[in-house]
Write an enzyme that holds these catalytic residues in place. Structure first.
Site, mmCIF file in Angstrom:
data_model
loop_
_atom_site.group_PDB
_atom_site.id
_atom_site.type_symbol
_atom_site.label_atom_id
_atom_site.label_comp_id
_atom_site.label_asym_id
_atom_site.label_seq_id
_atom_site.Cartn_x
_atom_site.Cartn_y
_atom_site.Cartn_z
ATOM 1 C CD GLN A 1 5.582 59.435 -45.861
ATOM 2 O OE1 GLN A 1 6.310 60.104 -44.765
ATOM 3 N NE2 GLN A 1 5.236 58.448 -45.455
ATOM 4 C CG HIS B 1 8.804 63.516 -49.018
ATOM 5 N ND1 HIS B 1 9.037 62.759 -48.143
ATOM 6 C CD2 HIS B 1 7.977 64.610 -48.714
ATOM 7 C CE1 HIS B 1 8.361 63.170 -46.939
ATOM 8 N NE2 HIS B 1 7.560 64.199 -47.371
ATOM 9 C CB CYS C 1 21.123 79.967 -66.543
ATOM 10 S SG CYS C 1 20.842 78.918 -65.101
ATOM 11 N N GLY D 1 4.381 50.823 -44.533
ATOM 12 C CA GLY D 1 5.814 51.313 -44.443
ATOM 13 C C GLY D 1 6.150 52.390 -44.042
ATOM 14 C CB THR D 2 4.903 55.519 -43.422
ATOM 15 O OG1 THR D 2 5.562 56.870 -42.934
ATOM 16 C CG2 THR D 2 3.426 55.511 -43.209
HETATM 17 N N1 APR Z 1 7.580 46.132 -44.646
HETATM 18 C C1 APR Z 1 6.737 46.999 -44.154
HETATM 19 N N2 APR Z 1 7.138 47.846 -43.298
HETATM 20 C C2 APR Z 1 8.426 48.051 -43.210
HETATM 21 C C3 APR Z 1 9.396 47.112 -43.505
HETATM 22 C C4 APR Z 1 8.854 46.228 -44.471
HETATM 23 N N3 APR Z 1 9.611 45.085 -44.998
HETATM 24 N N4 APR Z 1 10.706 47.377 -43.326
HETATM 25 C C5 APR Z 1 10.472 48.525 -42.250
HETATM 26 N N5 APR Z 1 9.243 48.863 -42.359
HETATM 27 C C6 APR Z 1 8.665 49.943 -41.815
HETATM 28 C C7 APR Z 1 9.250 50.521 -40.479
HETATM 29 O O1 APR Z 1 8.884 49.818 -39.358
HETATM 30 C C8 APR Z 1 8.946 51.876 -40.243
HETATM 31 O O2 APR Z 1 7.840 52.223 -39.519
HETATM 32 O O3 APR Z 1 8.810 51.092 -42.587
HETATM 33 C C9 APR Z 1 8.873 52.424 -41.691
HETATM 34 C C10 APR Z 1 10.141 53.139 -42.354
HETATM 35 O O4 APR Z 1 9.944 54.186 -41.681
HETATM 36 P P1 APR Z 1 10.954 55.669 -42.093
HETATM 37 O O5 APR Z 1 12.303 55.100 -42.366
HETATM 38 O O6 APR Z 1 11.023 56.672 -41.107
HETATM 39 O O7 APR Z 1 10.571 56.196 -43.522
HETATM 40 P P2 APR Z 1 9.244 57.041 -43.813
HETATM 41 O O8 APR Z 1 8.250 56.983 -42.850
HETATM 42 O O9 APR Z 1 9.063 56.879 -45.334
HETATM 43 O O10 APR Z 1 10.025 58.524 -43.657
HETATM 44 C C11 APR Z 1 9.568 59.742 -44.177
HETATM 45 O O11 APR Z 1 11.608 60.800 -43.659
HETATM 46 O O12 APR Z 1 13.777 61.292 -44.023
HETATM 47 C C12 APR Z 1 12.487 61.385 -44.165
HETATM 48 O O13 APR Z 1 11.773 62.216 -46.655
HETATM 49 C C13 APR Z 1 12.481 60.817 -45.868
HETATM 50 O O14 APR Z 1 10.276 60.361 -46.943
HETATM 51 C C14 APR Z 1 10.821 59.999 -45.852
HETATM 52 C C15 APR Z 1 10.199 60.760 -44.576
#
Ligand code: APR
Length: 258
Positions: A107, A125, A158, A195-196
């Site tokens: 993402q 994305h 353009c 990490g999402t």
């Molecule tokens: N290692 C592993 N995970 C981590 C770390 C780390 N060092 N730091 C933070 N996290 C985790 C958090 O606990 C959280 O679950 O990463 C996740 C980040 O979540 P979001 O900020 O919501 O990111 P994401 O899930 O990629 O968001 C999805 O939302 O705004 C839109 O387009 C944007 O692609 C993005 C989408």
């Protein structure tokens, strides 16, 4: 009520789940880049706590004030340009040596997977280093400038507005990417979900596609997420620490098997 501490990562169990996989999908979000210095979107100090997604990450916001959106993107490009992919990124790229097929579905828009050597990356994305003409809506092209001569940027062909090749809120994902993500998720043997927060759809649905099709699901995150209850195992910790340790455990097991 006592709050349960997340357990120390059980790498051997994760290796059990992955070791015989033919195809592994690495599904990543903003937490993957956190340890390289890129802020996450949600949670304490997250980007959407400090900045307006409606202004900076919607088409309506872009049309309202294209210069503002381009300044934001210039700022983010400058941040990312100076970064080095952390050890966890390198560990993921090295997994290509261990499994017959490894696909990254991300993402993230920062391009750090490709920079760390990953060869097969689906960027759901978009990519902050690409632009396309809003008027002509043509094929995106690479634009690696970190300081723009003018904002907003205009199309040389353009004169129309150029836009970042990023999927903003309310916009559809590129069907080529969703088809690829669907196909890879439904045919993998194991998916690492790293990490999402797993709240932004349709991206957040791919781990469930993998799971429903019989893949093992291994989560890597610093804290529980909506994915955790479906994951076969969650490895709680920072991506830059957990992923190299997982790679080492996989290598050790595979060396023993030979
Ligand atoms: N290692 C592993 N995970 C981590 C770390 C780390 N060092 N730091 C933070 N996290 C985790 C958090 O606990 C959280 O679950 O990463 C996740 C980040 O979540 P979001 O900020 O919501 O990111 P994401 O899930 O990629 O968001 C999805 O939302 O705004 C839109 O387009 C944007 O692609 C993005 C989408």
């Amino acid at each position: 009520m006592t709050v349960q501490e997340p357990m120390a990562p059980d790498y051997e169990r994760a290796v059990d789940l992955m070791v015989d996989a033919v195809k592994v999908v690495l599904f990543t979000g903003a937490g993957m880049s956190k340890d390289s210095g890129v802020d996450t979107f949600r949670g304490p100090g997250g980007i959407w706590e400090r900045f307006s997604a409606a202004d900076l990450a919607t088409y309506e916001g872009f049309i309202r004030d294209p210069a503002k959106v381009w300044k934001w993107n210039e700022h983010r490009r400058q941040q990312v340009a100076g970064l080095t992919p952390h050890q966890g990124y390198l560990a993921l790229a090295e997994m290509e040596d261990l499994f017959p097929e490894v696909v990254v579905i991300t993402q993230n828009i920062d391009g750090l997977h490709a920079r760390s050597g990953a060869t097969h990356v689906v960027e759901l994305h978009g990519n902050i280093w690409k632009v396309r003409c809003d008027a002509e809506n043509n094929t995106p092209w690479l634009d690696e400038r970190t300081e723009f001569p003018e904002v907003p940027l205009h199309c040389e062909n353009c004169g129309g507005l150029l836009r970042p090749h990023i999927v903003w809120f309310g916009e559809p994902l590129d069907p080529m990417d969703t088809l690829a993500a669907q196909a890879e998720s439904s045919s993998c043997d194991a998916m690492l979900v790293i990490g999402t927060s797993a709240v932004v759809y349709p991206a957040a649905g791919y781990p469930m596609v993998a799971k429903q099709n019989g893949a093992a699901m291994i989560e890597v995150n610093i804290e529980p997420t909506p994915i955790s209850e479906y994951a076969d195992i969650s490895l709680f910790g920072k991506a830059e620490e957990v992923l190299p340790a997982l790679l080492a455990a996989l290598r050790e097991r595979m060396d023993k098997k030979e």
